[in-house]
Write a protein that holds these residues in place. Structure first.
Motif, PDB file in Angstrom:
ATOM      1  N   GLU A 128      34.721  65.755  12.277  1.00 47.49           N
ATOM      2  CA  GLU A 128      34.764  64.290  12.339  1.00 47.49           C
ATOM      3  C   GLU A 128      34.827  63.642  10.950  1.00 47.49           C
ATOM      4  N   LEU A 129      34.652  64.427   9.918  1.00 52.30           N
ATOM      5  CA  LEU A 129      34.699  63.885   8.561  1.00 52.30           C
ATOM      6  C   LEU A 129      36.119  63.477   8.201  1.00 52.30           C
ATOM      7  N   THR A 142      33.815  62.654   1.226  1.00 50.73           N
ATOM      8  CA  THR A 142      34.205  62.209   2.571  1.00 50.73           C
ATOM      9  C   THR A 142      33.788  60.765   2.826  1.00 50.73           C
ATOM     10  N   ASN A 143      34.230  60.263   3.968  1.00 51.38           N
ATOM     11  CA  ASN A 143      33.917  58.894   4.371  1.00 51.38           C
ATOM     12  C   ASN A 143      32.425  58.652   4.547  1.00 51.38           C
ATOM     13  N   THR A 144      31.652  59.673   4.801  1.00 49.05           N
ATOM     14  CA  THR A 144      30.211  59.498   4.994  1.00 49.05           C
ATOM     15  C   THR A 144      29.480  59.268   3.677  1.00 49.05           C
ATOM     16  N   GLN A 158      24.503  63.972   9.854  1.00 49.66           N
ATOM     17  CA  GLN A 158      24.651  63.707  11.283  1.00 49.66           C
ATOM     18  C   GLN A 158      26.105  63.768  11.769  1.00 49.66           C
ATOM     19  N   THR A 159      27.040  64.061  10.862  1.00 48.70           N
ATOM     20  CA  THR A 159      28.458  64.066  11.215  1.00 48.70           C
ATOM     21  C   THR A 159      28.996  65.491  11.241  1.00 48.70           C
ATOM     22  N   GLU A 160      29.613  65.859  12.365  1.00 48.71           N
ATOM     23  CA  GLU A 160      30.261  67.174  12.477  1.00 48.71           C
ATOM     24  C   GLU A 160      31.415  67.254  11.478  1.00 48.71           C
ATOM     25  N   GLU A 161      31.646  68.435  10.923  1.00 49.95           N
ATOM     26  CA  GLU A 161      32.720  68.605   9.927  1.00 49.95           C
ATOM     27  C   GLU A 161      34.059  68.120  10.465  1.00 49.95           C
ATOM     28  N   GLN A 211      23.733  57.688   2.919  1.00 47.80           N
ATOM     29  CA  GLN A 211      24.946  58.507   2.889  1.00 47.80           C
ATOM     30  C   GLN A 211      24.630  59.975   3.182  1.00 47.80           C
ATOM     31  N   ARG A 269      23.879  60.158   6.888  1.00 48.71           N
ATOM     32  CA  ARG A 269      25.109  59.996   7.673  1.00 48.71           C
ATOM     33  C   ARG A 269      25.935  61.288   7.634  1.00 48.71           C
ATOM     34  N   THR A 270      26.022  61.906   6.476  1.00 46.32           N
ATOM     35  CA  THR A 270      26.767  63.165   6.347  1.00 46.32           C
ATOM     36  C   THR A 270      26.108  64.251   7.191  1.00 46.32           C
TER      37      THR A 270
END
Length: 139
Positions: A113-114, A91-93, A108-111, A102, A105-106
């Motif tokens: 929003e990935l 993913t982008n994270t 802290q990111t909801e699925e 990384q 960041r992953t």
């Protein structure tokens, strides 16, 4: 001569991501997934040319690279989970900064929003074919 394989490996990549980034994502997925799957299941063979030069660890199986968008990769990931098909995604994270940044960041990111850059599936030939039949070949 047609050879039947019991397993299939397919990558489905996000066609909207810049080529250098998408190749990096594919490389990361293949390195990690390949080490987990192992040489025997991936049917890795050492090819030898006419001069005796070795070209090691090339899979006997075809490896298709398909394309789609992030949301369809998300759906494919869910379908693979439901059918217990092995996969790895990227993913982008998982870009920019150190691997520690990384990972954080992953985390802290909801699925939802990935942004999915790609997914690689490995499993029963028919099952993986069924999951990926609607995607186009990357050209």
């Amino acid at each position: 001569m047609t050879i039947q394989f019991s397993n299939k490996m397919v990558a489905v990549m996000n066609e909207k991501v810049e080529p250098g980034i998408i190749m990096n994502a594919l490389a990361h997925m293949c390195i990690g997934f390949g080490s987990e799957i192992g040489k025997e299941l991936l049917r890795l063979t050492n090819y030898v040319d006419a001069n005796g030069g070795e070209h090691p660890c090339i899979s006997e199986m075809p490896f298709m690279i398909l394309k789609t968008n992030s949301n369809k990769i998300r759906g494919l990931r869910l379908a693979a989970q439901e059918k217990s098909v092995r996969f790895v995604d990227f993913t982008n994270t998982m870009t920019i900064g150190s691997y520690i940044e990384q990972i954080e960041r992953t985390k802290q990111t909801e699925e939802a929003e990935l942004i999915y850059y790609g997914i690689v599936l490995f499993g029963d030939w028919e099952q993986v074919s069924e999951l990926t039949k609607k995607f186009s070949l990357w050209k």
